[in-house]
Scaffold this motif. Structure first.
Motif, PDB file in Angstrom:
ATOM      1  N   ARG A 133      -5.240  -8.019   5.867  1.00 44.60           N
ATOM      2  CA  ARG A 133      -5.813  -8.916   4.858  1.00 44.60           C
ATOM      3  C   ARG A 133      -6.333  -8.120   3.664  1.00 44.60           C
ATOM      4  O   ARG A 133      -6.163  -8.527   2.515  1.00 44.60           O
ATOM      5  N   VAL A 136      -2.903  -6.033   2.001  1.00 38.93           N
ATOM      6  CA  VAL A 136      -1.769  -6.850   1.550  1.00 38.93           C
ATOM      7  C   VAL A 136      -2.226  -8.132   0.866  1.00 38.93           C
ATOM      8  O   VAL A 136      -1.887  -8.375  -0.300  1.00 38.93           O
ATOM      9  N   ASN A 137      -2.993  -8.975   1.584  1.00 38.68           N
ATOM     10  CA  ASN A 137      -3.379 -10.270   1.024  1.00 38.68           C
ATOM     11  C   ASN A 137      -4.299 -10.140  -0.174  1.00 38.68           C
ATOM     12  O   ASN A 137      -4.093 -10.780  -1.212  1.00 38.68           O
ATOM     13  N   ARG A 138      -5.343  -9.317  -0.052  1.00 35.98           N
ATOM     14  CA  ARG A 138      -6.364  -9.223  -1.096  1.00 35.98           C
ATOM     15  C   ARG A 138      -6.132  -8.060  -2.052  1.00 35.98           C
ATOM     16  O   ARG A 138      -6.398  -8.164  -3.237  1.00 35.98           O
ATOM     17  N   LYS A 140      -3.126  -6.578  -2.688  1.00 32.21           N
ATOM     18  CA  LYS A 140      -1.818  -6.640  -3.346  1.00 32.21           C
ATOM     19  C   LYS A 140      -1.226  -5.242  -3.554  1.00 32.21           C
ATOM     20  O   LYS A 140      -0.752  -4.881  -4.627  1.00 32.21           O
ATOM     21  N   ALA A 141      -1.285  -4.442  -2.495  1.00 33.04           N
ATOM     22  CA  ALA A 141      -0.826  -3.055  -2.584  1.00 33.04           C
ATOM     23  C   ALA A 141       0.644  -2.973  -2.946  1.00 33.04           C
ATOM     24  O   ALA A 141       1.458  -3.798  -2.508  1.00 33.04           O
ATOM     25  N   LYS A 142       0.975  -1.968  -3.760  1.00 34.14           N
ATOM     26  CA  LYS A 142       2.355  -1.746  -4.175  1.00 34.14           C
ATOM     27  C   LYS A 142       2.810  -0.366  -3.705  1.00 34.14           C
ATOM     28  O   LYS A 142       2.024   0.587  -3.679  1.00 34.14           O
ATOM     29  N   GLU A 145       1.407   3.429  -4.549  1.00 37.64           N
ATOM     30  CA  GLU A 145       0.015   3.499  -4.966  1.00 37.64           C
ATOM     31  C   GLU A 145      -0.776   4.394  -4.009  1.00 37.64           C
ATOM     32  O   GLU A 145      -0.347   4.678  -2.893  1.00 37.64           O
ATOM     33  N   ARG A 237      -8.658  -1.541  -7.402  1.00 35.06           N
ATOM     34  CA  ARG A 237      -9.229  -2.620  -6.595  1.00 35.06           C
ATOM     35  C   ARG A 237     -10.102  -2.013  -5.496  1.00 35.06           C
ATOM     36  O   ARG A 237      -9.614  -1.197  -4.707  1.00 35.06           O
ATOM     37  N   ASN A 274      -2.129 -17.374   7.125  1.00 29.55           N
ATOM     38  CA  ASN A 274      -2.431 -15.966   6.839  1.00 29.55           C
ATOM     39  C   ASN A 274      -2.333 -15.134   8.112  1.00 29.55           C
ATOM     40  O   ASN A 274      -1.733 -14.049   8.120  1.00 29.55           O
TER      41      ASN A 274
END
Length: 326
Positions: A133, A136-138, A140-142, A145, A237, A274
């Protein structure tokens, strides 16, 4: 059956009681009765048992334990996904895993991958759901990074390391002991730093060539937020999964020039969709061997008070502690 009960919200030595000859939970039409082989011990358990986690309002007496693993012994008439003798793991907001048996809604139960043990299954739910969560969810890792994981030798930290590595992130971690630092390296971190070192912020910035890190998983924001702001890259973030004791220290002015986002992360806000998304990712990773739950210290059910009191103490946070049933 035997089960742990929180009898009051007083001091730990007074509030926990292990009871024998407790009736087994009843099985409803949509529930699954599980014989627990191992129950997970999570840091949030201490707050719940102290009446300090208001998102899960409970009143004594109650049986704690948010997650665990075991064997299905009985299913309700409407249950279609499970049958007796199935190996399973589970997470339930209603708790109840600190017991020899627990009755769970079918939607709360998952098949335990054959690649791991019951003990590892007790490590799987809360830490990996939280890590997924956050990242990924919060977050938004790319791919590509850089992520910094505070307290990386603990259960959520290790899950974050493994998930971040599987997503092709550059992984930095912190741990305060040599044993913890080695464990973090073994679980996917490229570099590990001692957060008790007075110059660890400079070391981390140097490791990022002065650019800062894209994501930070923060377990003690009231203490560390100023350092996180310094270490963040532009558009970074900060993913807050824990606050810790005390008040927020310093100014937030540093957020503005780099447009840093402070993002709250809480499983209590996750939907069932989720969870299903995260479970699919987690189970695929377990089967592929990229996600390997790390079991910490093991306790008997009778030692639950000691287990809760040890949460957060030095050298007790390597992996996730569990209660192993006989």
């Amino acid at each position: 059956m035997k089960a742990v009960y929180v009898t009051s919200f007083e001091q730990p030595s007074c509030r926990l009681e292990v009871r024998d000859n407790v009736p087994k939970p009843e099985v409803g039409p949509d529930t699954v009765l599980v014989k627990i082989k191992a129950a997970g011990i999570n840091s949030i358990d201490k707050r719940i048992m102290g009446g300090q986690f208001f998102h899960l309002p409970v009143k004594p007496p109650f049986t704690p334990g948010l997650d665990g693993a075991g064997v299905v012994v009985e299913v309700g008439s409407d249950v279609t996904r499970f049958k007796p003798q199935d190996r399973v793991y589970a997470h339930s907001k209603k708790m109840g895993h600190f017991a020899e048996y627990v009755s769970l809604r079918e939607v709360e139960v998952r098949h335990l991958p054959t690649e791991i043990s019951f003990e590892q299954g007790a490590v799987l739910a809360i830490p990996y759901l939280t890590a997924y969560r956050a990242i990924v969810n919060r977050g938004k890792a790319k791919k590509g990074e850089t992520i910094l994981i505070h307290g990386a030798s603990g259960p959520v930290g290790l899950a974050c390391c493994q998930i971040a590595r599987s997503l092709d992130l550059r992984v930095l971690g912190t741990a305060s002991t040599a044993e913890g630092q080695q464990l973090v390296k073994e679980n996917g971190a490229d570099l590990v730093f001692n957060h008790k070192s007075p110059d660890h912020i400079t070391q981390i910035l140097d490791a990022s060539d002065g650019k800062g890190v894209d994501l930070i998983v923060e377990t003690n924001s009231s203490l560390n937020l100023q350092g996180d702001i310094k270490m963040s890259a532009k558009g970074g973030r900060i993913l807050v999964i824990g606050n810790g004791p005390g008040q927020l220290q310093g100014s937030l002015a540093g957020l503005m020039p780099k447009e840093i986002n402070i993002v709250g992360v809480g499983l209590v806000s996750a939907t069932q969709d989720n969870h299903n998304e995260a479970y699919t990712f987690i189970e695929s990773g377990v089967k592929a061997g990229s996600l390997v739950p790390v079991v910490g210290r093991q306790y008997d059910l009778d030692d639950t008070t000691e287990a809760i009191e040890n949460l957060g103490k030095p050298k007790t946070t390597l992996g996730k502690p569990i209660i192993a049933m006989s």
